[in-house]
Each structure stands twice: as C-alpha cells, then as structure tokens.
Enzyme design. Structure first.
Site, PDB file in Angstrom:
ATOM      1  N   CYS A 150      36.646  39.064 -44.030  1.00  0.00           N
ATOM      2  CA  CYS A 150      35.354  39.030 -44.735  1.00  0.00           C
ATOM      3  C   CYS A 150      34.523  37.866 -44.192  1.00  0.00           C
ATOM      4  O   CYS A 150      33.311  37.985 -43.971  1.00  0.00           O
ATOM      5  CB  CYS A 150      35.563  38.833 -46.231  1.00  0.00           C
TER       6      CYS A 150
ATOM      7  N   CYS B 282      32.218  38.072 -40.931  1.00  0.00           N
ATOM      8  CA  CYS B 282      30.842  38.568 -41.069  1.00  0.00           C
ATOM      9  C   CYS B 282      30.029  37.712 -42.030  1.00  0.00           C
ATOM     10  O   CYS B 282      28.908  37.326 -41.749  1.00  0.00           O
ATOM     11  CB  CYS B 282      30.828  40.001 -41.594  1.00  0.00           C
ATOM     12  N   HIS B 283      30.607  37.452 -43.211  1.00  0.00           N
ATOM     13  CA  HIS B 283      29.816  36.868 -44.296  1.00  0.00           C
ATOM     14  C   HIS B 283      29.836  35.341 -44.322  1.00  0.00           C
ATOM     15  O   HIS B 283      29.057  34.738 -45.055  1.00  0.00           O
ATOM     16  CB  HIS B 283      30.321  37.387 -45.647  1.00  0.00           C
TER      17      HIS B 283
ATOM     18  N   CYS C 117      33.196  48.145 -47.365  1.00  0.00           N
ATOM     19  CA  CYS C 117      33.256  47.147 -46.299  1.00  0.00           C
ATOM     20  C   CYS C 117      34.606  47.229 -45.594  1.00  0.00           C
ATOM     21  O   CYS C 117      34.687  47.175 -44.374  1.00  0.00           O
ATOM     22  CB  CYS C 117      33.085  45.746 -46.892  1.00  0.00           C
TER      23      CYS C 117
ATOM     24  N   CYS D   6      29.639  55.015 -77.989  1.00  0.00           N
ATOM     25  CA  CYS D   6      29.663  53.567 -77.737  1.00  0.00           C
ATOM     26  C   CYS D   6      28.631  52.876 -78.627  1.00  0.00           C
ATOM     27  O   CYS D   6      28.883  51.807 -79.191  1.00  0.00           O
ATOM     28  CB  CYS D   6      29.320  53.268 -76.281  1.00  0.00           C
TER      29      CYS D   6
ATOM     30  N   CYS E 269      29.237  51.588 -82.380  1.00  0.00           N
ATOM     31  CA  CYS E 269      29.806  50.251 -82.582  1.00  0.00           C
ATOM     32  C   CYS E 269      28.893  49.165 -82.000  1.00  0.00           C
ATOM     33  O   CYS E 269      28.553  48.205 -82.672  1.00  0.00           O
ATOM     34  CB  CYS E 269      31.179  50.136 -81.915  1.00  0.00           C
ATOM     35  N   HIS E 270      28.503  49.324 -80.730  1.00  0.00           N
ATOM     36  CA  HIS E 270      27.940  48.179 -80.004  1.00  0.00           C
ATOM     37  C   HIS E 270      26.428  48.025 -80.154  1.00  0.00           C
ATOM     38  O   HIS E 270      25.898  46.961 -79.830  1.00  0.00           O
ATOM     39  CB  HIS E 270      28.355  48.253 -78.536  1.00  0.00           C
TER      40      HIS E 270
ATOM     41  N   ARG F  70      38.286  47.887 -69.252  1.00  0.00           N
ATOM     42  CA  ARG F  70      37.869  47.624 -70.627  1.00  0.00           C
ATOM     43  C   ARG F  70      37.290  48.888 -71.268  1.00  0.00           C
ATOM     44  O   ARG F  70      37.558  49.191 -72.435  1.00  0.00           O
ATOM     45  CB  ARG F  70      36.845  46.487 -70.662  1.00  0.00           C
TER      46      ARG F  70
ATOM     47  N   CYS G 166      38.529  51.028 -74.662  1.00  0.00           N
ATOM     48  CA  CYS G 166      37.669  51.449 -75.763  1.00  0.00           C
ATOM     49  C   CYS G 166      37.834  52.948 -75.994  1.00  0.00           C
ATOM     50  O   CYS G 166      37.935  53.409 -77.129  1.00  0.00           O
ATOM     51  CB  CYS G 166      36.208  51.154 -75.430  1.00  0.00           C
TER      52      CYS G 166
END
Lengths: 106, 255
Positions: B70, B73-74, B108, B171, B174-175, B212, B216
């Site tokens: 990585c 290049c970066h 990449c 979703c 609740c949120h 995550r 849920c």
C-alpha cells in the site's frame, strides 16, 4: 501474531510516580464455552504477567478465565534510575511474549 | 370512522418516522459512560490499537503479483489517507452501485497489487480499514450526496424504513423514534456510524458496521444482509449520509 501496546513515560524525575499501561492481543478463551460442534472450546488464556525494572520484579498479576480478551493492565511505580522496564506475559499452549521499554530518569 | 382512524394512524406513523433534526443528532460516544469514553480516547487503552499495529504492518508489506505494498503507491498513511474514510461509502462516478471502504481496499488489492481479495470481516481487512479510518478521526463525515448519489441514498433510506423480520420492525422505529429510551438495560442510540470499524466490548474484538447491522437484524429476527451485499452497502451509505457533518471517532469503543 501477538501484539502488545506498552505505554511507559520516556522520561521522569527521580522519585516521580509513573503510570505504566499495557495492552496485549489475546483471545482469553475461558474453557467454559461450547463451540458450534457441541464440544467445549479448550481453555486458552494468559496466566501470568510479570513486570521487571532493571531486572527487579515490581509488579506481577495472575490472570483467570473470567478476564476479557485483550487484557489491559495499568499500574504505578516509582521512577528511581534510568534503565529498562521489561514485560512478560505467559499462558496456555506455550504462550510467551516479552516487550520492554527504556526510561530515562534525570 | 374506521377509515378515519386508519388514516390517522397512517399519518401518525409517517410523522413518527421523521428524521432526527441535524442539531439534535448525538453520537453513540456521547451516550457512553466516562470510563468507556476515556478508554476510547486513550491510544494505549483503546484495544483497537492492537489492530492498528497489524494494519501498519500490512500497509508496508509487499504482496501480490505486482509485488507492491500500500505504501509503495500511497506513501505515509497518516497524510495520504487523512479524511479518506470520512467520504466512504462512495458512489461510482460511472453510475455503478456504491462501494464501501472494505470493498475499496479489496479493489486496490485485486487490481493494483494483483493479490487475492481479503475475506470480509477478516482480521487483516479490519486492521487495514481501521488504520485508514483512524486517519479521519476528528474530521466531519462528508458523504457525496450529488445527483449521482441521490438514488442510492434514497434506496438506503427505504431499507432503513422497511419493516422486516418476525418482530416486524424497521430500523427507524428504534433509531429515529425511540432513541434515548431503553431496550433491556441498554440505551437505544441514534445509530450514527461515526466510529467504525470499532471495538465492541460484547464482541471482544474489532468489527465493521455491517457486522453491527447484522446483529441488529438478528435481534429483529430478520434475515441479516450478507457481508458486502448490495443492501448492506446501501444501508451503510444512508446511515453515513444521515450522520453527515458529525466528527469521526474511529476506531471507537462501544459497549
């Protein structure tokens, strides 16, 4: 690959109280869990942590199965002389990791 | 009468599904206790630091047919990747579907390094994603919501509002509607993904936003979106847009 993060102040005044923080990557498998195949997952934990200051033991901890993965330990010591603070974790299945940090006391 | 009631209920449910006003948005970090916040902010106590060490090693490891790392290049990750994670997921300018940070890293790998893609949710991919996300800490989430992105954000919002699973929940129920109240012993957060990938104490490890979301959905007794599926990335895109302007705190610590 077991990785450890150590935080020791690089310099301290003589007699100063310093905080040392250590964090190590380890699954701390308790030995009480049941795997997908219905078999108990064998225990795999770190059992002992020892910290030495220029070869002299200043802190020791015994770890048990109830401790979470990636154990974090922090403790205090008094900076006396410049030297090496060494850390060693040992545990099940021949686990053994050593790290050290230099401290300059002036 | 019955029709009026139904119309009234429909109106109420539409009103209840209103988005949280921008000024009232709060990150999950703001709802945590001081101990956890201190753990997150102290680099030597935040367990995600262990993954960052792995990520830094991977960043400079040459691999693949191209034999490139990585870093080749970066260059220095702290400069080249500053603010990059804050822009993800991104919408392809050619009109293709959105792509999240994990997919970008794998792209990449497969095109530039000519190495096999990393498995989604593998330790190595989380380590690299965490390392890149760390460089955006404190920066505002800046999702491109130009004309090309609008249909995808709308599709993500539709998924956010869609009732699903045996509990027939969306979703948003609740949120958007019930954040700040309790679900069992836990406070329901607003669900702003500011800190992913994050170290969740329940997982005892680093995990992605998609992990995550799958948690849920399992709780809703719905079939979780597969890692890297189109729905998962659309929902990710909408959630990140919903948290636009909020500061990143990746890699965060959450209960």
């Amino acid at each position: 690959m077991a990785r450890a993060l150590i935080n020791v102040p690089p310099t301290a005044k003589p007699g100063a109280i310093i905080e040392i923080k250590t964090l190590i990557s380890h699954p701390m498998e308790s030995g009480y869990r049941v795997g997908l195949n219905g078999q108990i997952i064998p225990r795999d934990i770190i059992t002992t942590f020892v910290c030495t200051y220029n070869g002299e033991e200043i802190f020791r901890a015994e770890l048990s199965p109830a401790i979470a993965a990636n154990p974090f330990l922090s403790f205090f010591t008094r900076a006396t002389v410049s030297g090496t603070i060494a850390f060693r974790w040992t545990g099940d299945n021949g686990f053994s990791v050593s790290e050290s940090a230099e401290i300059v006391v002036e | 009468m019955c029709r009026l009631l139904v119309a009234g209920l429909l109106l109420w449910s539409l009103a209840a599904a209103a988005e949280i006003p921008l000024a009232e948005r709060r990150s999950g970090a703001a709802m945590m206790g001081p101990d956890l916040r201190a753990m997150q902010e102290d680099d030597s106590a935040n367990p995600a630091g262990l993954w960052l060490l792995d990520g830094a090693a991977l960043w400079s490891r040459r691999l693949g047919e191209a034999g490139q790392s990585c870093a080749d290049c970066h260059g220095d990750v702290t400069t080249s990747m500053a603010g990059v994670a804050a822009r993800y997921p991104v919408v392809d300018l050619a009109g293709g579907p959105p792509m999240d940070l994990e997919q970008r890293i794998n792209l990449c790998r497969t095109t530039r390094q000519q190495a096999p893609a990393l498995a989604l949710e593998s330790r190595d991919l989380l380590a690299l994603t965490g390392l890149v996300a760390r460089q955006s800490r404190g920066l505002a989430i800046a999702i491109d919501d130009g004309p090309a992105a609008q249909p995808f954000i709308a599709a993500g919002r539709a998924l956010f509002l869609r009732r699903q699973g045996q509990l027939n929940l969306s979703c948003a129920q609740c949120h958007d509607d019930n954040w700040g109240r309790h679900l069992g012993g836990a406070v329901i957060p607003q669900g702003h993904p500011t800190g992913y990938p994050l170290y969740r104490l329940e997982w005892q490890g680093l995990g992605s936003l998609q992990r995550r979301l799958r948690n849920c959905m399992t709780g809703m007794r719905a079939e979780p979106y597969a890692y890297g599926s189109a729905e998962a990335v659309l929902l990710e895109l909408y959630l990140r847009w919903r948290a636009r302007g909020m500061p990143m705190d990746a890699p965060a610590v959450r209960p």
